[in-house]
Motif scaffolding. Sequence first.
Motif, PDB file in Angstrom:
ATOM      1  N   THR A  16      27.241  48.675 -28.297  1.00  0.00           N
ATOM      2  CA  THR A  16      28.053  47.518 -28.683  1.00  0.00           C
ATOM      3  C   THR A  16      28.999  47.869 -29.818  1.00  0.00           C
ATOM      4  O   THR A  16      30.137  47.393 -29.856  1.00  0.00           O
ATOM      5  CB  THR A  16      27.168  46.323 -29.066  1.00  0.00           C
ATOM      6  OG1 THR A  16      26.280  46.693 -30.113  1.00  0.00           O
ATOM      7  CG2 THR A  16      26.356  45.840 -27.869  1.00  0.00           C
ATOM      8  N   LYS A  17      28.566  48.755 -30.711  1.00  0.00           N
ATOM      9  CA  LYS A  17      29.434  49.187 -31.810  1.00  0.00           C
ATOM     10  C   LYS A  17      30.605  49.996 -31.271  1.00  0.00           C
ATOM     11  O   LYS A  17      31.748  49.807 -31.673  1.00  0.00           O
ATOM     12  CB  LYS A  17      28.624  50.019 -32.806  1.00  0.00           C
ATOM     13  CG  LYS A  17      29.392  50.442 -34.023  1.00  0.00           C
ATOM     14  CD  LYS A  17      28.488  51.184 -34.987  1.00  0.00           C
ATOM     15  CE  LYS A  17      29.246  51.613 -36.231  1.00  0.00           C
ATOM     16  NZ  LYS A  17      28.389  52.362 -37.144  1.00  0.00           N
ATOM     17  N   GLU A  33      31.853  41.978 -17.626  1.00  0.00           N
ATOM     18  CA  GLU A  33      33.252  41.673 -17.879  1.00  0.00           C
ATOM     19  C   GLU A  33      33.321  40.669 -19.020  1.00  0.00           C
ATOM     20  O   GLU A  33      32.708  39.600 -18.957  1.00  0.00           O
ATOM     21  CB  GLU A  33      33.922  41.106 -16.623  1.00  0.00           C
ATOM     22  CG  GLU A  33      34.120  42.148 -15.560  1.00  0.00           C
ATOM     23  CD  GLU A  33      34.958  41.645 -14.387  1.00  0.00           C
ATOM     24  OE1 GLU A  33      35.393  40.475 -14.408  1.00  0.00           O
ATOM     25  OE2 GLU A  33      35.148  42.419 -13.455  1.00  0.00           O
ATOM     26  N   ARG A  34      34.038  41.045 -20.045  1.00  0.00           N
ATOM     27  CA  ARG A  34      34.165  40.195 -21.226  1.00  0.00           C
ATOM     28  C   ARG A  34      34.927  38.914 -20.873  1.00  0.00           C
ATOM     29  O   ARG A  34      35.921  38.936 -20.181  1.00  0.00           O
ATOM     30  CB  ARG A  34      34.912  40.946 -22.329  1.00  0.00           C
ATOM     31  CG  ARG A  34      35.003  40.194 -23.632  1.00  0.00           C
ATOM     32  CD  ARG A  34      35.809  40.945 -24.649  1.00  0.00           C
ATOM     33  NE  ARG A  34      34.907  41.483 -25.628  1.00  0.00           N
ATOM     34  CZ  ARG A  34      35.223  42.439 -26.461  1.00  0.00           C
ATOM     35  NH1 ARG A  34      36.404  42.985 -26.429  1.00  0.00           N
ATOM     36  NH2 ARG A  34      34.355  42.857 -27.352  1.00  0.00           N
ATOM     37  N   LYS A  58      31.151  41.964 -31.134  1.00  0.00           N
ATOM     38  CA  LYS A  58      30.663  41.208 -32.280  1.00  0.00           C
ATOM     39  C   LYS A  58      29.650  40.180 -31.795  1.00  0.00           C
ATOM     40  O   LYS A  58      29.683  39.779 -30.627  1.00  0.00           O
ATOM     41  CB  LYS A  58      31.827  40.510 -32.965  1.00  0.00           C
ATOM     42  CG  LYS A  58      32.859  41.475 -33.538  1.00  0.00           C
ATOM     43  CD  LYS A  58      34.076  40.726 -34.049  1.00  0.00           C
ATOM     44  CE  LYS A  58      35.187  41.663 -34.417  1.00  0.00           C
ATOM     45  NZ  LYS A  58      35.790  42.339 -33.290  1.00  0.00           N
ATOM     46  N   PRO A  59      28.768  39.719 -32.687  1.00  0.00           N
ATOM     47  CA  PRO A  59      27.825  38.673 -32.293  1.00  0.00           C
ATOM     48  C   PRO A  59      28.581  37.460 -31.744  1.00  0.00           C
ATOM     49  O   PRO A  59      29.585  37.041 -32.299  1.00  0.00           O
ATOM     50  CB  PRO A  59      27.099  38.319 -33.596  1.00  0.00           C
ATOM     51  CG  PRO A  59      27.204  39.559 -34.426  1.00  0.00           C
ATOM     52  CD  PRO A  59      28.539  40.162 -34.076  1.00  0.00           C
ATOM     53  N   GLY A  60      28.118  36.968 -30.619  1.00  0.00           N
ATOM     54  CA  GLY A  60      28.755  35.808 -29.998  1.00  0.00           C
ATOM     55  C   GLY A  60      29.691  36.154 -28.859  1.00  0.00           C
ATOM     56  O   GLY A  60      30.120  35.270 -28.124  1.00  0.00           O
TER      57      GLY A  60
END
Length: 122
Positions: A96-97, A119-120, A102-104
Amino acid sequence: MATTPKPKPLTGQELLDKVTSMENVDRKEKARACGYVTYTKNGQERVNLMQFNNALLKAVGVDLDASDENGSRGRAPTFRVSVHKNGNLLIGAAYTKKMGLKPGDEFEIKLGHHNIKLERID
């Protein structure tokens, strides 16, 4: 009882020069001559060969404690994960980094024949 300050062990080019000048001496004596010695509570000398070897490696440009480009010292992500016994699939912080998440942040999960695609959602 006053103790004399312990001299700092040699490092860098100074260490390399000293070791080079002692080519016919064994490693333990080289470490002792370069200051990689401590004394136990009862006064016995202990030569710190591991610190000596690490200092030599660093002096020639090999840093075994080097961090990655982000300053992290953990494992590099392999881009492979496995399903846990409880059925969960965990995506670790390294991934994720690297993706800048980011959180959320939210994703839609798309199932392929042999893959899972995230997919974001903007």
